[in-house]
Design a protein around this motif. Sequence first.
Motif, PDB file in Angstrom:
ATOM      1  N   TRP A 129     -16.106   4.313   3.769  1.00  0.00           N
ATOM      2  CA  TRP A 129     -16.114   4.886   2.419  1.00  0.00           C
ATOM      3  C   TRP A 129     -14.667   4.985   1.930  1.00  0.00           C
ATOM      4  N   PRO A 130     -14.178   4.045   1.113  1.00  0.00           N
ATOM      5  CA  PRO A 130     -12.767   4.004   0.753  1.00  0.00           C
ATOM      6  C   PRO A 130     -12.309   5.154  -0.132  1.00  0.00           C
ATOM      7  N   HIS A 131     -13.208   5.703  -0.944  1.00  0.00           N
ATOM      8  CA  HIS A 131     -12.844   6.783  -1.843  1.00  0.00           C
ATOM      9  C   HIS A 131     -13.987   7.799  -1.885  1.00  0.00           C
ATOM     10  N   PRO A 132     -13.669   9.076  -1.976  1.00  0.00           N
ATOM     11  CA  PRO A 132     -14.738  10.074  -2.086  1.00  0.00           C
ATOM     12  C   PRO A 132     -15.456   9.952  -3.416  1.00  0.00           C
ATOM     13  N   PRO A 133     -16.720  10.361  -3.500  1.00  0.00           N
ATOM     14  CA  PRO A 133     -17.450  10.304  -4.761  1.00  0.00           C
ATOM     15  C   PRO A 133     -16.783  11.174  -5.825  1.00  0.00           C
ATOM     16  N   ARG A 134     -16.762  10.697  -7.061  1.00  0.00           N
ATOM     17  CA  ARG A 134     -16.217  11.469  -8.162  1.00  0.00           C
ATOM     18  C   ARG A 134     -17.196  12.536  -8.616  1.00  0.00           C
ATOM     19  N   VAL A 135     -18.461  12.324  -8.339  1.00  0.00           N
ATOM     20  CA  VAL A 135     -19.494  13.231  -8.829  1.00  0.00           C
ATOM     21  C   VAL A 135     -20.462  13.544  -7.696  1.00  0.00           C
ATOM     22  N   GLN A 136     -21.235  14.591  -7.883  1.00  0.00           N
ATOM     23  CA  GLN A 136     -22.333  14.907  -6.973  1.00  0.00           C
ATOM     24  C   GLN A 136     -23.595  14.261  -7.541  1.00  0.00           C
ATOM     25  N   TYR A 137     -24.055  13.199  -6.905  1.00  0.00           N
ATOM     26  CA  TYR A 137     -25.214  12.477  -7.423  1.00  0.00           C
ATOM     27  C   TYR A 137     -26.494  13.251  -7.151  1.00  0.00           C
ATOM     28  N   ASP A 138     -27.419  13.156  -8.102  1.00  0.00           N
ATOM     29  CA  ASP A 138     -28.753  13.728  -7.930  1.00  0.00           C
ATOM     30  C   ASP A 138     -29.683  12.751  -7.221  1.00  0.00           C
ATOM     31  N   SER A 139     -29.441  11.462  -7.425  1.00  0.00           N
ATOM     32  CA  SER A 139     -30.337  10.454  -6.852  1.00  0.00           C
ATOM     33  C   SER A 139     -29.576   9.162  -6.622  1.00  0.00           C
ATOM     34  N   ILE A 140     -30.117   8.352  -5.713  1.00  0.00           N
ATOM     35  CA  ILE A 140     -29.552   7.039  -5.430  1.00  0.00           C
ATOM     36  C   ILE A 140     -30.679   6.018  -5.398  1.00  0.00           C
ATOM     37  N   PHE A 188     -34.012   7.671  -3.695  1.00  0.00           N
ATOM     38  CA  PHE A 188     -33.843   8.840  -2.828  1.00  0.00           C
ATOM     39  C   PHE A 188     -33.335  10.011  -3.650  1.00  0.00           C
ATOM     40  N   ASN A 189     -34.050  11.134  -3.558  1.00  0.00           N
ATOM     41  CA  ASN A 189     -33.692  12.359  -4.276  1.00  0.00           C
ATOM     42  C   ASN A 189     -32.715  13.170  -3.429  1.00  0.00           C
ATOM     43  N   LEU A 190     -31.446  13.113  -3.774  1.00  0.00           N
ATOM     44  CA  LEU A 190     -30.416  13.776  -2.982  1.00  0.00           C
ATOM     45  C   LEU A 190     -30.408  15.286  -3.147  1.00  0.00           C
ATOM     46  N   LYS A 191     -31.144  15.812  -4.112  1.00  0.00           N
ATOM     47  CA  LYS A 191     -31.203  17.250  -4.339  1.00  0.00           C
ATOM     48  C   LYS A 191     -32.416  17.898  -3.667  1.00  0.00           C
ATOM     49  N   HIS A 192     -33.227  17.109  -2.998  1.00  0.00           N
ATOM     50  CA  HIS A 192     -34.406  17.656  -2.327  1.00  0.00           C
ATOM     51  C   HIS A 192     -33.986  18.464  -1.096  1.00  0.00           C
ATOM     52  N   LYS A 193     -34.752  19.449  -0.744  1.00  0.00           N
ATOM     53  CA  LYS A 193     -34.404  20.326   0.385  1.00  0.00           C
ATOM     54  C   LYS A 193     -34.341  19.583   1.713  1.00  0.00           C
ATOM     55  N   HIS A 194     -35.058  18.460   1.841  1.00  0.00           N
ATOM     56  CA  HIS A 194     -35.052  17.695   3.086  1.00  0.00           C
ATOM     57  C   HIS A 194     -34.069  16.528   3.068  1.00  0.00           C
ATOM     58  N   ALA A 195     -33.312  16.347   1.976  1.00  0.00           N
ATOM     59  CA  ALA A 195     -32.514  15.129   1.808  1.00  0.00           C
ATOM     60  C   ALA A 195     -31.512  14.924   2.933  1.00  0.00           C
ATOM     61  N   TRP A 196     -30.715  15.932   3.229  1.00  0.00           N
ATOM     62  CA  TRP A 196     -29.678  15.774   4.252  1.00  0.00           C
ATOM     63  C   TRP A 196     -30.288  15.532   5.629  1.00  0.00           C
ATOM     64  N   ALA A 197     -31.319  16.282   5.975  1.00  0.00           N
ATOM     65  CA  ALA A 197     -31.933  16.146   7.295  1.00  0.00           C
ATOM     66  C   ALA A 197     -32.542  14.760   7.480  1.00  0.00           C
ATOM     67  N   VAL A 198     -33.218  14.261   6.453  1.00  0.00           N
ATOM     68  CA  VAL A 198     -33.849  12.946   6.557  1.00  0.00           C
ATOM     69  C   VAL A 198     -32.802  11.839   6.614  1.00  0.00           C
ATOM     70  N   ALA A 199     -31.780  11.926   5.779  1.00  0.00           N
ATOM     71  CA  ALA A 199     -30.725  10.904   5.797  1.00  0.00           C
ATOM     72  C   ALA A 199     -30.057  10.845   7.167  1.00  0.00           C
ATOM     73  N   SER A 200     -29.779  11.994   7.753  1.00  0.00           N
ATOM     74  CA  SER A 200     -29.122  12.040   9.065  1.00  0.00           C
ATOM     75  C   SER A 200     -30.022  11.489  10.161  1.00  0.00           C
ATOM     76  N   LEU A 201     -31.295  11.888  10.151  1.00  0.00           N
ATOM     77  CA  LEU A 201     -32.216  11.435  11.188  1.00  0.00           C
ATOM     78  C   LEU A 201     -32.507   9.943  11.054  1.00  0.00           C
ATOM     79  N   TRP A 202     -32.640   9.452   9.840  1.00  0.00           N
ATOM     80  CA  TRP A 202     -32.862   8.013   9.616  1.00  0.00           C
ATOM     81  C   TRP A 202     -31.686   7.214  10.174  1.00  0.00           C
ATOM     82  N   TRP A 203     -30.484   7.730   9.958  1.00  0.00           N
ATOM     83  CA  TRP A 203     -29.294   7.070  10.494  1.00  0.00           C
ATOM     84  C   TRP A 203     -29.333   7.037  12.025  1.00  0.00           C
TER      85      TRP A 203
END
Length: 303
Positions: A129-140, A188-203
């Motif tokens: 990731w060459p640069h940090p995100p400029r914004v907090q995305y709601d979805s990807i 992918f809904n990045l604001k969902h309560k399970h978003a971080w857990a699912v992204a990490s486990l999928w990885w």
Amino acid sequence: VVRVKPVYEYYEYRLPEWKWDRNVYISPSTGSVTPEDQERNNNNSSGGALATQRISLIAQVTEDRSMRQLSDVSSRPNRAYARQWKMDYAEYYAGRVSYSSKSCFDKVTVLQTLAEKQREEARESPPLWPHPPRVQYDSIVLLPSDAIVMNMDENIVDAMLPRDKLVAIAGWKNSQEKMISNSGVILFNLKHKHAWAVASLWWIMSQELYLTCGAGNGVSTLIDAIGSVMDETSGETLDDLIEPIFEHPNGALGNQMIKCLPTLVPGARNEFLLSNLQQSGEAIHQTADSVCYRFYPQCEVIP
């Protein structure tokens, strides 16, 4: 004369690359999206305000050098669409010289890296990731190299990903039917309560050495990850978290919102595209030209 081979001819990988179109407006003074900035980011085809539009990123994933021939064409209307709807656009090129049996998991790298940066869990910027995100995305929106957004007059995130769902998956019908996604398109809904857990486990699941891209494993592991984190004690089910996106036999998704090249063998997408690269390129050119002609001059303003 002895020719010295460049390093990439000895190894399977080059360094991954990110190419960005920054379309989400941010305040020059704060460096982030303010409520006033959100008004500027709201948009629809008639020019009116859409007060609840989510801040989104369209990420197009290109697995190897051959597939880049396809994304070089499909990115033109997709970048125009992102500009029209004030969504950021990023092309992630994995850097492979040749096809890998794990290339379908490149989208997991994109999602996990983004989620990690947004949570600011890492002490230093990850090397991919060459640069940090400029914004907090709601979805990807995760698109393969051959995917093209077909309708520039409609917001694909609002049309395909309800706010209460964690993901929308192309090819998903319901929890009772076996699914193999031909396209691999995921919202992918990045604001969902399970978003971080699912992204990490999928990885984590995608890193298993035995796991390859056959039989739609790229998407099935995501569904397994969702099933592992959902709250069954409260009666939560997969159908509560996953929004279906219908895949037409001709490669169109949903209400003709996105189109990918149709494949003859489910679960063997990249192999099919690579073995028919010239025909695939011609078909994508035709689709991209059609979209750009229909919505002229949107594509003409893209450098």
